[in-house]
Design a protein around this motif. Structure first.
Motif, PDB file in Angstrom:
ATOM      1  N   ASP A 292       0.896  -1.264   0.110  1.00  0.00           N
ATOM      2  CA  ASP A 292      -0.106   0.084  -0.065  1.00  0.00           C
ATOM      3  C   ASP A 292       0.734   1.257  -0.151  1.00  0.00           C
ATOM      4  O   ASP A 292       2.179   1.052  -0.333  1.00  0.00           O
ATOM      5  N   ASP A 293       0.297   2.401   0.251  1.00  0.00           N
ATOM      6  CA  ASP A 293       1.078   3.816   0.004  1.00  0.00           C
ATOM      7  C   ASP A 293       2.035   3.710   1.240  1.00  0.00           C
ATOM      8  O   ASP A 293       3.099   4.323   1.221  1.00  0.00           O
ATOM      9  N   TYR A 294       1.862   3.006   2.134  1.00  0.00           N
ATOM     10  CA  TYR A 294       3.032   2.944   3.410  1.00  0.00           C
ATOM     11  C   TYR A 294       3.815   1.747   3.194  1.00  0.00           C
ATOM     12  O   TYR A 294       4.613   1.414   4.263  1.00  0.00           O
ATOM     13  N   GLN A 296       3.289  -1.296   3.131  1.00  0.00           N
ATOM     14  CA  GLN A 296       2.975  -2.636   3.877  1.00  0.00           C
ATOM     15  C   GLN A 296       2.325  -3.256   2.862  1.00  0.00           C
ATOM     16  O   GLN A 296       1.309  -3.140   2.003  1.00  0.00           O
ATOM     17  N   THR A 297       2.637  -4.882   3.222  1.00  0.00           N
ATOM     18  CA  THR A 297       2.100  -6.031   2.243  1.00  0.00           C
ATOM     19  C   THR A 297       0.784  -6.295   3.031  1.00  0.00           C
ATOM     20  O   THR A 297       0.233  -5.817   3.883  1.00  0.00           O
ATOM     21  N   SER A 298       0.334  -7.493   2.355  1.00  0.00           N
ATOM     22  CA  SER A 298      -0.956  -7.974   2.722  1.00  0.00           C
ATOM     23  C   SER A 298      -0.702  -8.736   4.012  1.00  0.00           C
ATOM     24  O   SER A 298      -1.720  -9.239   4.683  1.00  0.00           O
ATOM     25  N   THR A 336       4.195   9.000   3.447  1.00  0.00           N
ATOM     26  CA  THR A 336       4.479   8.126   2.399  1.00  0.00           C
ATOM     27  C   THR A 336       5.386   8.848   1.400  1.00  0.00           C
ATOM     28  O   THR A 336       5.832  10.024   1.620  1.00  0.00           O
TER      29      THR A 336
END
Length: 459
Positions: A292-294, A296-298, A336
């Motif tokens: 994601d924008d930060y 971080q994965t799933s 971000t």
């Protein structure tokens, strides 16, 4: 139970490239976290060890023949001798050793524990090293970068990639560079400047796909005029060992023999064999880690930055992503990395610098005005060379904001860094016009293009 008691480390970084070392240093030094980093090869990653830095030093080396010829034209008693690759290679290796030592020192000073080993994930909070050691961590950051892609064709194992170009015992007399991207074009120009007979084959109609078409046309013409044998709409069928080198057969049935073949046909994320799929970390079609924008994965405890995410594959971007991750997770300052308006340079000869939208991209969004100029720079004109510089501004017809700038000129990379600041601040064409020119410079053309050469797109 506290985090310190629950986990061996607050953060475990897998990969010691630009993004990984920045994240580790900020998290440990300023974020006060307990951090470990595992790197199976050398600290510094692709950029420092087998990419940007050694390549730029080779760019410098390859430019001296032209500079010496110009010096003679200016009245100096100067002539070009032969290039001593062995001497250059020795100094290059020493410089890379120095840079790696600096990276290692920066990690040590920040308090990062370093492991010279390959790391794989065994759980959302656990890693195993190739040494057999196992550790737990509250957060895991994957920063393993990418690797050169080699086409699937018979004899492909005979070719080189960019990884091996800095490790050659000697330069070949001739080389086929396969590809049309920035890595292919840069190495074609470097090797040509070092005295190698260069042929470049690309399956497309114009090199540097994705850049402004008019701008790359200037680079392409200049490369051909300098003596690079550029073969467009040409692809390879097979490679074979032959007397004197490697015999290459193209898809049209033609054959030729070269001293070496360099595959510069793109890069892919280096995500295989890390245990990601088993943990449910989502990957894209190219193997890129989806974040994601930060970053971080799933899997919430696992993050990824840099080329392994295939967002924008540039060293400064990986650094920004790594820093933003550390600020967010360990310093309590969520932020971000901004992937818009990223300046870039292609260190070909001539050099290309670019930031913002190409003409094609901007025209698809609305009406734009194009300001451009092409001319022979004073320095090489006096020396009798036919080099041409090219400057181009893409301007929104309604807001007057400069949406993109594209430069083909000596030190274009240096110039575009400064222009990028103005464009990031929202400068209009009139802001450029109000800026006084520095004369005589090639950069003054940025503020003296008064009339558009064309208007394209629709409002």
């Amino acid at each position: 139970m506290s985090d310190a008691q629950a986990f061996d480390y607050d953060l475990f970084v897998i990969g010691g490239g630009s993004g990984g070392v920045r994240a580790a240093r900020i998290a440990a030094g300023e974020g006060k976290a307990k951090v470990a980093l595992a790197e199976e090869y050398r600290l510094g990653g692709t950029c420092v060890i087998r990419g940007c830095v050694p390549k730029k030093l080779m760019v410098f080396a390859s430019a001296f023949p032209g500079q010496i010829e110009d010096a003679a034209a200016y009245g100096w008693q100067a002539s070009v001798g032969s290039f001593d690759w062995t001497a250059f290679r020795g100094k290059l290796d020493a410089e890379l050793d120095r840079l790696e030592a600096a990276y290692r020192s920066g990690q040590t000073v920040a308090g990062v524990t370093l492991y010279a080993a390959r790391a794989t994930l065994t759980g959302p909070h656990s890693v195993r090293l190739s040494t057999g050691e196992e550790f737990t961590a509250k957060h895991i950051l994957i920063a393993v970068g990418g690797r050169p892609m080699v086409p699937d064709l018979p004899g492909a194992e005979l070719g080189l990639t960019s990884n091996e170009m800095f490790l050659l015992d000697q330069l070949p007399e001739s080389i086929l560079v396969v590809g049309g991207g920035y890595i292919a074009c840069e190495f074609a120009c470097i090797l040509h400047g070092l005295g190698v007979k260069v042929t470049q084959a690309y399956r497309g109609r114009q090199i540097l796909r994705g850049f402004d078409l008019e701008t790359t046309g200037y680079v392409q013409r200049a490369m051909v005029e300098r003596g690079i044998d550029l073969r467009l709409e040409s692809d390879l069928a097979k490679l074979e060992k032959a007397e004197g080198g490697i015999r290459v057969t193209d898809t049209n049935g033609g054959t030729a023999t070269y001293g070496a073949v360099l595959f510069a046909t793109g890069r892919v994320p280096n995500s295989q064999g890390l245990g990601l799929e088993e943990l449910g970390v989502k990957l894209g079609v190219k193997g890129e880690i989806i974040v994601d924008d930060y970053s971080q994965t799933s899997v919430p405890s696992i993050f990824a930055v840099g080329d392994v995410t295939d967002r924008v594959n540039l060293t400064p971007v990986a650094i920004r992503e790594g820093h933003a991750f550390a600020d967010t997770v360990f310093k309590g300052h969520p932020r971000t990395a901004d992937h818009s308006l990223i300046p870039a340079a292609v260190f070909a000869q001539p050099e290309l610098g670019t930031v913002g939208l190409s003409e094609e991209e901007a025209a698809a969004r609305g009406a734009i005005e194009i300001y451009s100029t092409s001319f022979r720079p004073m320095q090489t004109l006096f020396a009798g060379r036919d080099d041409r510089a090219f400057f181009k501004l893409v301007v929104c017809a309604s807001t007057r904001k400069v949406l993109g700038c594209h430069i083909v000129a000596p030190s274009a990379g240096e110039l575009i860094q400064l222009v990028a600041i103005a464009i990031r601040m929202g400068a209009t064409k009139e802001d450029f016009d109000r800026t006084m020119a520095v004369h005589p410079t090639i950069a003054e053309e940025l503020v003296t293009m008064r009339n558009p050469v064309r208007t394209v797109g629709t409002a």
